[in-house]
Design an enzyme around this catalytic site. Structure first.
Site, PDB file in Angstrom:
ATOM      1  CB  SER A  69       1.245  -8.732 -14.623  1.00  0.00           C
ATOM      2  OG  SER A  69       1.875  -8.036 -15.711  1.00  0.00           O
ATOM      3  CG  ASP A  83       8.595  -9.696   4.098  1.00  0.00           C
ATOM      4  OD1 ASP A  83       7.750 -10.374   3.652  1.00  0.00           O
ATOM      5  OD2 ASP A  83       9.503  -9.280   3.885  1.00  0.00           O
ATOM      6  CB  VAL A  84       3.375 -10.281   2.185  1.00  0.00           C
ATOM      7  CG1 VAL A  84       2.408  -9.236   2.105  1.00  0.00           C
ATOM      8  CG2 VAL A  84       4.535 -10.462   1.064  1.00  0.00           C
ATOM      9  CG  PHE A 129       2.957   3.339  -9.419  1.00  0.00           C
ATOM     10  CD1 PHE A 129       2.663   4.793  -9.498  1.00  0.00           C
ATOM     11  CD2 PHE A 129       3.035   2.437 -10.517  1.00  0.00           C
ATOM     12  CE1 PHE A 129       1.922   5.138 -10.631  1.00  0.00           C
ATOM     13  CE2 PHE A 129       2.585   3.111 -11.638  1.00  0.00           C
ATOM     14  CZ  PHE A 129       1.966   4.394 -11.632  1.00  0.00           C
ATOM     15  CB  ILE A 130      -0.457   0.054  -8.359  1.00  0.00           C
ATOM     16  CG1 ILE A 130       0.036   0.460  -9.817  1.00  0.00           C
ATOM     17  CG2 ILE A 130      -1.994  -0.129  -8.230  1.00  0.00           C
ATOM     18  CD1 ILE A 130       0.253  -1.011 -10.408  1.00  0.00           C
ATOM     19  CE1 TYR A 155       6.637  -8.500 -11.494  1.00  0.00           C
ATOM     20  CE2 TYR A 155       6.178  -8.490 -13.873  1.00  0.00           C
ATOM     21  CZ  TYR A 155       5.701  -8.128 -12.507  1.00  0.00           C
ATOM     22  OH  TYR A 155       4.665  -7.237 -12.141  1.00  0.00           O
ATOM     23  N   GLY A 181       0.844  -1.075   0.028  1.00  0.00           N
ATOM     24  CA  GLY A 181       0.006  -0.287   0.062  1.00  0.00           C
ATOM     25  C   GLY A 181       0.771   1.306  -0.087  1.00  0.00           C
ATOM     26  CB  ALA A 182       4.013   2.334   1.237  1.00  0.00           C
TER      27      ALA A 182
HETATM   28  N1  LIG Z   1       3.254  -1.097 -12.537  1.00  0.00           N
HETATM   29  C1  LIG Z   1       2.608  -1.776 -13.561  1.00  0.00           C
HETATM   30  O1  LIG Z   1       2.566  -1.334 -14.779  1.00  0.00           O
HETATM   31  C2  LIG Z   1       2.207  -3.182 -13.281  1.00  0.00           C
HETATM   32  C3  LIG Z   1       1.665  -3.831 -14.273  1.00  0.00           C
HETATM   33  C4  LIG Z   1       1.152  -5.199 -14.004  1.00  0.00           C
HETATM   34  C5  LIG Z   1       1.317  -5.559 -12.693  1.00  0.00           C
HETATM   35  N2  LIG Z   1       1.721  -4.847 -11.574  1.00  0.00           N
HETATM   36  C6  LIG Z   1       1.606  -5.211 -10.267  1.00  0.00           C
HETATM   37  O2  LIG Z   1       0.937  -4.207  -9.408  1.00  0.00           O
HETATM   38  C7  LIG Z   1       1.517  -4.409  -8.062  1.00  0.00           C
HETATM   39  C8  LIG Z   1       2.128  -3.113  -7.708  1.00  0.00           C
HETATM   40  O3  LIG Z   1       3.441  -2.649  -8.426  1.00  0.00           O
HETATM   41  P1  LIG Z   1       3.614  -1.347  -8.350  1.00  0.00           P
HETATM   42  O4  LIG Z   1       4.242  -0.892 -10.079  1.00  0.00           O
HETATM   43  O5  LIG Z   1       2.812  -0.332  -7.504  1.00  0.00           O
HETATM   44  O6  LIG Z   1       5.218  -1.506  -7.929  1.00  0.00           O
HETATM   45  P2  LIG Z   1       6.087  -0.937  -6.583  1.00  0.00           P
HETATM   46  O7  LIG Z   1       7.337  -1.488  -6.325  1.00  0.00           O
HETATM   47  O8  LIG Z   1       5.767   0.595  -6.430  1.00  0.00           O
HETATM   48  O9  LIG Z   1       4.935  -1.349  -5.201  1.00  0.00           O
HETATM   49  C9  LIG Z   1       5.040  -2.710  -4.777  1.00  0.00           C
HETATM   50  C10 LIG Z   1       5.221  -2.421  -3.295  1.00  0.00           C
HETATM   51  O10 LIG Z   1       5.166  -3.824  -2.632  1.00  0.00           O
HETATM   52  C11 LIG Z   1       5.989  -3.752  -1.325  1.00  0.00           C
HETATM   53  N3  LIG Z   1       6.711  -5.004  -1.224  1.00  0.00           N
HETATM   54  C12 LIG Z   1       7.478  -5.659  -1.821  1.00  0.00           C
HETATM   55  N4  LIG Z   1       7.801  -6.821  -1.406  1.00  0.00           N
HETATM   56  C13 LIG Z   1       6.702  -6.965  -0.287  1.00  0.00           C
HETATM   57  C14 LIG Z   1       6.944  -7.844   0.910  1.00  0.00           C
HETATM   58  N5  LIG Z   1       7.603  -9.106   0.857  1.00  0.00           N
HETATM   59  N6  LIG Z   1       5.913  -7.388   1.948  1.00  0.00           N
HETATM   60  C15 LIG Z   1       5.472  -6.417   2.188  1.00  0.00           C
HETATM   61  N7  LIG Z   1       5.339  -5.499   1.072  1.00  0.00           N
HETATM   62  C16 LIG Z   1       6.310  -5.746   0.033  1.00  0.00           C
HETATM   63  C17 LIG Z   1       7.306  -2.803  -1.801  1.00  0.00           C
HETATM   64  O11 LIG Z   1       7.767  -1.986  -0.581  1.00  0.00           O
HETATM   65  C18 LIG Z   1       6.580  -1.890  -2.766  1.00  0.00           C
HETATM   66  O12 LIG Z   1       5.928  -0.718  -1.965  1.00  0.00           O
HETATM   67  C19 LIG Z   1       2.648  -5.337  -8.092  1.00  0.00           C
HETATM   68  O13 LIG Z   1       2.017  -6.778  -7.574  1.00  0.00           O
HETATM   69  C20 LIG Z   1       2.992  -5.702  -9.532  1.00  0.00           C
HETATM   70  O14 LIG Z   1       3.302  -6.930  -9.796  1.00  0.00           O
HETATM   71  C21 LIG Z   1       2.196  -3.836 -11.936  1.00  0.00           C
END
Ligand SMILES: NC(=O)c1ccc[n+]([C@@H]2O[C@H](COP(=O)([O-])OP(=O)(O)OC[C@H]3O[C@@H](n4cnc5c(N)ncnc54)[C@H](O)[C@@H]3O)[C@@H](O)[C@H]2O)c1
Ligand SMILES: [Zn+2]
Length: 333
Positions: free
Chosen positions: A103, A39-40, A11-12, A163, A8-9
């Site tokens: 994704s 941590d999950v 980007f998305i 990935y 939740g912290a």
């Molecule tokens: N950005 C895109 O275009 C896109 C496209 C398809 C899917 N996704 C998926 O969307 C989700 C969010 O991606 P995003 O782009 O916001 O990336 P991001 O890296 O900004 O966000 C991911 C967050 O997960 C947290 N995280 C990682 N490992 C963790 C753990 N073990 N325990 C708790 N928190 C953990 C990170 O600290 C981070 O804040 C991901 O699952 C990614 O696979 C993103």
């Protein structure tokens, strides 16, 4: 509704948190970025966080392509072990609703049709073709030109890197959890998400970040291949709204339902460069003919299932989203 938002912290995730709050829900952020104990993969931490929670929106993941195959254990650990720990804790706590950040990488290449052979599945492109400027994959049967089209949820999966493999395994784990608990799982298969707070180096909309960085240095954006690669760029606020729609819908119990989450309006990488350059006031992009092995030529979504079943529709037009993106700075870290 109280919703645990893993990642939740990020980007998305941070946009999901904002969207939930705006609609009167109570998001609970669970992210190692802001709390090293969240941590999950930690059963105790997850158990604690699930208390009083109605549903889980699972965004946490290790994103990107990794520097080398040596990163494979870390991807599998964070994305798949992490999902398994989370689902086990949900099963124990009686939390029966999950929305997963899926994704489009699970598909590999987009959908292609040959005039004679119908829908065909060309393999990865050959170096000799790329070097000769033949960027579009040809029919694997007759060698004819192919017509690219939008990929539907029922297309065969073809994860082409670590990935992508971990994103697909997350869906399989969620489906197994749903079957064994009677819970409902939704996977929103995001396409290229872009917008404020976007990290610089994702495999998704990273190209838009590179273009913007070039423009900020006063340089022309460099567009690879012939610039006609097609993508579906979907704005992060629209993706956040799709998450809220999925969390508040009544999805099938005991199963995972997948939804492509794209704008439905494909754009080329060249158009993206031109839109950003125009928003910046130049310089105009240059098309270089360079290529990267492993890049997919076209991948665009058919997101009609999400519109029809969850009543979602994208609100941010490409031109407006790119204009806003051009003027916002990248995330600080
Ligand atoms: N950005 C895109 O275009 C896109 C496209 C398809 C899917 N996704 C998926 O969307 C989700 C969010 O991606 P995003 O782009 O916001 O990336 P991001 O890296 O900004 O966000 C991911 C967050 O997960 C947290 N995280 C990682 N490992 C963790 C753990 N073990 N325990 C708790 N928190 C953990 C990170 O600290 C981070 O804040 C991901 O699952 C990614 O696979 C993103
Ligand atoms: Zn053919």
């Amino acid at each position: 509704m109280r919703v645990l938002v893993t990642g939740g912290a990020g980007f998305i995730g941070s946009h999901v948190v904002e969207a939930l709050r705006a609609r009167g829900h109570e998001p609970v952020v669970f992210d190692v970025r802001t709390d090293p104990t969240a941590d999950v993969r930690s059963p105790d931490a997850v158990r604690g966080a699930l208390s009083g929670v109605d549903s889980v929106c699972h965004q946490a993941a290790m994103v990107g392509l990794g520097a080398s195959f040596a990163d494979a254990p870390e991807y599998v650990s964070r994305n798949d072990l992490g999902t398994a720990v989370l689902l086990a804790a949900m099963a124990e706590a009686g939390v029966r609703r999950l929305v997963l950040a899926g994704s489009m990488v699970v598909y590999g290449e987009g959908r292609y049709a040959c005039a004679r052979h119908g829908v065909v599945r060309p393999g990865p492109r050959a170096v000799t073709d790329l070097a000769a400027g033949r960027f579009d994959p040809a029919c694997p049967v007759c060698g004819a030109d192919l017509e690219p089209g939008p990929v539907g949820e029922d297309a065969p999966v073809d994860p082409r890197n670590v990935y992508a493999t971990t994103k697909l395994a997350q869906e399989h784990l969620a489906a197994a959890w749903a079957r064994s608990t009677g819970g409902s799982a939704v996977s929103l298969r995001y396409h290229n998400v872009y917008g404020p707070g976007m990290p610089r180096d994702t495999p998704y909309a990273g190209v838009a970040s590179f273009f913007r960085s070039a423009l900020a240095r006063g340089e022309a954006p460099r567009v690879f291949e012939d610039g006609r690669q097609r993508r579906d760029f979907v704005h992060v606020r629209d993706v956040a709204a799709a998450n809220v729609a999925a969390l508040t819908a009544e999805p099938a119990a005991g199963a995972l339902t997948a939804y492509n989450t794209g704008s439905g309006t494909p754009h080329t990488v060249g158009e993206t460069a031109r839109a950003l350059a125009a928003a910046y006031g130049g310089p105009d992009p240059v098309v270089t003919g360079e290529y990267r092995l492993g890049d997919v030529r076209h991948i665009t979504a058919d997101s009609s299932r999400l519109r029809a079943e969850l009543g979602w529709k994208p609100e941010v037009a490409f031109e407006d989203g790119m204009r806003e993106f051009a003027s916002a700075g990248p995330r600080g870290d």
